[in-house]
Every structure is written in C-alpha cells, then in structure tokens.
Design a protein around this motif. Structure first.
Motif, PDB file in Angstrom:
ATOM      1  N   TRP A   1       5.059  15.430  14.178  1.00  0.00           N
ATOM      2  CA  TRP A   1       5.962  14.769  15.119  1.00  0.00           C
ATOM      3  C   TRP A   1       6.946  13.872  14.366  1.00  0.00           C
ATOM      4  O   TRP A   1       8.140  13.873  14.638  1.00  0.00           O
ATOM      5  CB  TRP A   1       5.169  13.965  16.144  1.00  0.00           C
ATOM      6  N   MET A   2       6.433  13.110  13.414  1.00  0.00           N
ATOM      7  CA  MET A   2       7.274  12.164  12.680  1.00  0.00           C
ATOM      8  C   MET A   2       8.326  12.880  11.828  1.00  0.00           C
ATOM      9  O   MET A   2       9.358  12.302  11.513  1.00  0.00           O
ATOM     10  CB  MET A   2       6.412  11.230  11.829  1.00  0.00           C
ATOM     11  N   LYS A   3       8.101  14.127  11.490  1.00  0.00           N
ATOM     12  CA  LYS A   3       9.046  14.890  10.681  1.00  0.00           C
ATOM     13  C   LYS A   3      10.195  15.472  11.506  1.00  0.00           C
ATOM     14  O   LYS A   3      11.197  15.895  10.944  1.00  0.00           O
ATOM     15  CB  LYS A   3       8.323  16.041   9.971  1.00  0.00           C
ATOM     16  N   LEU A   4      10.036  15.512  12.834  1.00  0.00           N
ATOM     17  CA  LEU A   4      11.048  16.140  13.680  1.00  0.00           C
ATOM     18  C   LEU A   4      12.326  15.320  13.760  1.00  0.00           C
ATOM     19  O   LEU A   4      12.297  14.095  13.694  1.00  0.00           O
ATOM     20  CB  LEU A   4      10.489  16.324  15.099  1.00  0.00           C
ATOM     21  N   ASP A   5      13.441  16.031  13.948  1.00  0.00           N
ATOM     22  CA  ASP A   5      14.709  15.331  14.152  1.00  0.00           C
ATOM     23  C   ASP A   5      14.736  14.772  15.582  1.00  0.00           C
ATOM     24  O   ASP A   5      13.952  15.177  16.445  1.00  0.00           O
ATOM     25  CB  ASP A   5      15.895  16.271  13.904  1.00  0.00           C
ATOM     26  N   ASP A   6      15.650  13.849  15.844  1.00  0.00           N
ATOM     27  CA  ASP A   6      15.715  13.166  17.143  1.00  0.00           C
ATOM     28  C   ASP A   6      15.950  14.130  18.305  1.00  0.00           C
ATOM     29  O   ASP A   6      15.372  13.962  19.381  1.00  0.00           O
ATOM     30  CB  ASP A   6      16.800  12.086  17.133  1.00  0.00           C
ATOM     31  N   HIS A   7      16.786  15.135  18.104  1.00  0.00           N
ATOM     32  CA  HIS A   7      17.076  16.096  19.180  1.00  0.00           C
ATOM     33  C   HIS A   7      15.812  16.861  19.591  1.00  0.00           C
ATOM     34  O   HIS A   7      15.517  17.005  20.785  1.00  0.00           O
ATOM     35  CB  HIS A   7      18.174  17.069  18.720  1.00  0.00           C
ATOM     36  N   THR A   8      15.065  17.333  18.617  1.00  0.00           N
ATOM     37  CA  THR A   8      13.837  18.077  18.901  1.00  0.00           C
ATOM     38  C   THR A   8      12.804  17.169  19.567  1.00  0.00           C
ATOM     39  O   THR A   8      12.128  17.576  20.516  1.00  0.00           O
ATOM     40  CB  THR A   8      13.269  18.694  17.611  1.00  0.00           C
ATOM     41  N   LYS A   9      12.683  15.927  19.083  1.00  0.00           N
ATOM     42  CA  LYS A   9      11.759  14.981  19.718  1.00  0.00           C
ATOM     43  C   LYS A   9      12.124  14.765  21.180  1.00  0.00           C
ATOM     44  O   LYS A   9      11.250  14.734  22.054  1.00  0.00           O
ATOM     45  CB  LYS A   9      11.773  13.638  18.986  1.00  0.00           C
ATOM     46  N   LYS A  10      13.432  14.622  21.460  1.00  0.00           N
ATOM     47  CA  LYS A  10      13.882  14.407  22.834  1.00  0.00           C
ATOM     48  C   LYS A  10      13.497  15.584  23.717  1.00  0.00           C
ATOM     49  O   LYS A  10      12.984  15.403  24.821  1.00  0.00           O
ATOM     50  CB  LYS A  10      15.392  14.185  22.872  1.00  0.00           C
ATOM     51  N   ASN A  11      13.717  16.808  23.219  1.00  0.00           N
ATOM     52  CA  ASN A  11      13.363  18.005  23.995  1.00  0.00           C
ATOM     53  C   ASN A  11      11.862  18.089  24.256  1.00  0.00           C
ATOM     54  O   ASN A  11      11.427  18.391  25.369  1.00  0.00           O
ATOM     55  CB  ASN A  11      13.851  19.266  23.300  1.00  0.00           C
ATOM     56  N   LEU A  12      11.073  17.832  23.235  1.00  0.00           N
ATOM     57  CA  LEU A  12       9.617  17.860  23.405  1.00  0.00           C
ATOM     58  C   LEU A  12       9.148  16.747  24.341  1.00  0.00           C
ATOM     59  O   LEU A  12       8.249  16.943  25.157  1.00  0.00           O
ATOM     60  CB  LEU A  12       8.912  17.754  22.053  1.00  0.00           C
ATOM     61  N   TYR A  13       9.760  15.587  24.210  1.00  0.00           N
ATOM     62  CA  TYR A  13       9.428  14.462  25.081  1.00  0.00           C
ATOM     63  C   TYR A  13       9.690  14.843  26.540  1.00  0.00           C
ATOM     64  O   TYR A  13       8.841  14.601  27.409  1.00  0.00           O
ATOM     65  CB  TYR A  13      10.246  13.229  24.690  1.00  0.00           C
ATOM     66  N   GLU A  14      10.854  15.430  26.816  1.00  0.00           N
ATOM     67  CA  GLU A  14      11.192  15.830  28.195  1.00  0.00           C
ATOM     68  C   GLU A  14      10.204  16.871  28.705  1.00  0.00           C
ATOM     69  O   GLU A  14       9.769  16.815  29.857  1.00  0.00           O
ATOM     70  CB  GLU A  14      12.626  16.363  28.261  1.00  0.00           C
ATOM     71  N   PHE A  15       9.827  17.818  27.847  1.00  0.00           N
ATOM     72  CA  PHE A  15       8.844  18.822  28.237  1.00  0.00           C
ATOM     73  C   PHE A  15       7.499  18.174  28.585  1.00  0.00           C
ATOM     74  O   PHE A  15       6.893  18.457  29.618  1.00  0.00           O
ATOM     75  CB  PHE A  15       8.662  19.855  27.115  1.00  0.00           C
ATOM     76  N   MET A  16       7.029  17.283  27.716  1.00  0.00           N
ATOM     77  CA  MET A  16       5.737  16.623  27.950  1.00  0.00           C
ATOM     78  C   MET A  16       5.781  15.737  29.192  1.00  0.00           C
ATOM     79  O   MET A  16       4.805  15.634  29.929  1.00  0.00           O
ATOM     80  CB  MET A  16       5.309  15.817  26.719  1.00  0.00           C
ATOM     81  N   LYS A  17       6.907  15.109  29.438  1.00  0.00           N
ATOM     82  CA  LYS A  17       7.061  14.290  30.642  1.00  0.00           C
ATOM     83  C   LYS A  17       6.890  15.155  31.887  1.00  0.00           C
ATOM     84  O   LYS A  17       6.201  14.767  32.832  1.00  0.00           O
ATOM     85  CB  LYS A  17       8.424  13.604  30.637  1.00  0.00           C
TER      86      LYS A  17
ATOM     87  N   VAL B   1       5.185  17.964  32.080  1.00  0.00           N
ATOM     88  CA  VAL B   1       3.769  18.348  32.123  1.00  0.00           C
ATOM     89  C   VAL B   1       2.944  17.205  32.729  1.00  0.00           C
ATOM     90  O   VAL B   1       2.125  17.422  33.630  1.00  0.00           O
ATOM     91  CB  VAL B   1       3.239  18.713  30.717  1.00  0.00           C
ATOM     92  N   VAL B   2       3.169  15.995  32.266  1.00  0.00           N
ATOM     93  CA  VAL B   2       2.427  14.844  32.766  1.00  0.00           C
ATOM     94  C   VAL B   2       2.745  14.598  34.239  1.00  0.00           C
ATOM     95  O   VAL B   2       1.840  14.395  35.059  1.00  0.00           O
ATOM     96  CB  VAL B   2       2.718  13.580  31.916  1.00  0.00           C
ATOM     97  N   ASP B   3       4.026  14.660  34.599  1.00  0.00           N
ATOM     98  CA  ASP B   3       4.413  14.422  35.989  1.00  0.00           C
ATOM     99  C   ASP B   3       3.791  15.449  36.917  1.00  0.00           C
ATOM    100  O   ASP B   3       3.317  15.113  38.004  1.00  0.00           O
ATOM    101  CB  ASP B   3       5.944  14.435  36.130  1.00  0.00           C
ATOM    102  N   SER B   4       3.755  16.724  36.497  1.00  0.00           N
ATOM    103  CA  SER B   4       3.185  17.768  37.356  1.00  0.00           C
ATOM    104  C   SER B   4       1.664  17.642  37.465  1.00  0.00           C
ATOM    105  O   SER B   4       1.079  17.996  38.485  1.00  0.00           O
ATOM    106  CB  SER B   4       3.569  19.153  36.861  1.00  0.00           C
ATOM    107  N   SER B   5       1.032  17.083  36.457  1.00  0.00           N
ATOM    108  CA  SER B   5      -0.426  16.924  36.519  1.00  0.00           C
ATOM    109  C   SER B   5      -0.821  15.755  37.412  1.00  0.00           C
ATOM    110  O   SER B   5      -1.962  15.664  37.848  1.00  0.00           O
ATOM    111  CB  SER B   5      -1.013  16.746  35.114  1.00  0.00           C
ATOM    112  N   GLU B   6       0.125  14.867  37.686  1.00  0.00           N
ATOM    113  CA  GLU B   6      -0.159  13.705  38.529  1.00  0.00           C
ATOM    114  C   GLU B   6       0.044  14.004  40.011  1.00  0.00           C
ATOM    115  O   GLU B   6      -0.242  13.179  40.859  1.00  0.00           O
ATOM    116  CB  GLU B   6       0.721  12.521  38.099  1.00  0.00           C
ATOM    117  N   GLU B   7       0.578  15.185  40.325  1.00  0.00           N
ATOM    118  CA  GLU B   7       0.830  15.541  41.733  1.00  0.00           C
ATOM    119  C   GLU B   7      -0.417  15.947  42.453  1.00  0.00           C
ATOM    120  O   GLU B   7      -1.390  16.343  41.990  1.00  0.00           O
ATOM    121  CB  GLU B   7       1.872  16.674  41.791  1.00  0.00           C
TER     122      GLU B   7
END
Length: 118
Positions: free
Chosen positions: A94-110, A112-118
């Motif tokens: 994770w720490m090796k990723l560039d900011d753009h890739t981190k942002k995309n993965l962050y949005e994806f994980m968000k 996933v988390v939001d859908s699991s809370e429904e």
C-alpha cells in the motif's frame, strides 16, 4: 527503565525473543536492557515507544500513564506489534502505491464497507 521495559513486554504478552525481533536487536541486547546491564539508546527508546504505543515520558521517568490514549501512532504501533506477515506485506505494498492508485482503491474499499453496513 529496565522494569518499565519488562512491564511493556508483559502488557503485550511478548517473550524477550519476540520483543528483540520486533525491535530489530539481538536477543542478548534485549536481555541486557531488561536486566539493566546495558543502557537503552535513545533511538531504541523512541522505537519501543512508537512500536508499542508507550508514553515516552512514562518510559523514561515512570511518571504519567504507560500508554498513550486516542492516538493514531498508539493504535498503529499496537497493531504493528500483532501484525501477521500478510498484514505487513499488504501495508508495505500500500505504501508503495502512487496517490492516484491509492485514491481508486480507497474509493473501492469505501463502497465495499458501505455496502456491508446496509
């Protein structure tokens, strides 16, 4: 400090061997710290406090609380002390990723988390 070092180790249910590995020092060096036959250099005091979420003032003097509370570094240090090899590998990558890739993965994980809370 030797007694407080032992107290930190016991609070985290670690052996001397595990502590020496986490702190990247030899087992004999760590054992000498706990026995008081060798002083702990400042860089290792800082590492101990960071790794285990210990209040540095308490570690050095015995005054105050042993652990920092409501502190990201404390939480991270506490987690790192218990991390598996897979956890470490994921965090390292994770720490090796560039900011753009981190942002995309962050949005994806968000999502996933939001859908699991429904």
């Amino acid at each position: 400090m030797k007694d407080r070092l032992t107290e930190v180790r016991n609070a985290h249910s670690k052996t001397q061997a595990e502590m020496s590995e986490l702190l990247h020092v030899g087992r004999s060096t760590y054992a000498c710290w706990e026995s008081g036959t060798r002083d702990i250099k400042d860089r290792y005091v800082e590492s101990i406090c960071r790794t285990f979420g210990v209040n540095e003032a308490w570690f050095r003097t015995g005054e105050g609380e042993m652990f920092k509370e409501d502190d990201f570094a404390y939480d991270l240090g506490n987690y790192a002390a218990k991390a598996t090899e897979l956890d470490k590998a994921i965090i390292t990558e994770w720490m090796k990723l560039d900011d753009h890739t981190k942002k995309n993965l962050y949005e994806f994980m968000k999502k996933v988390v939001d859908s699991s809370e429904e």
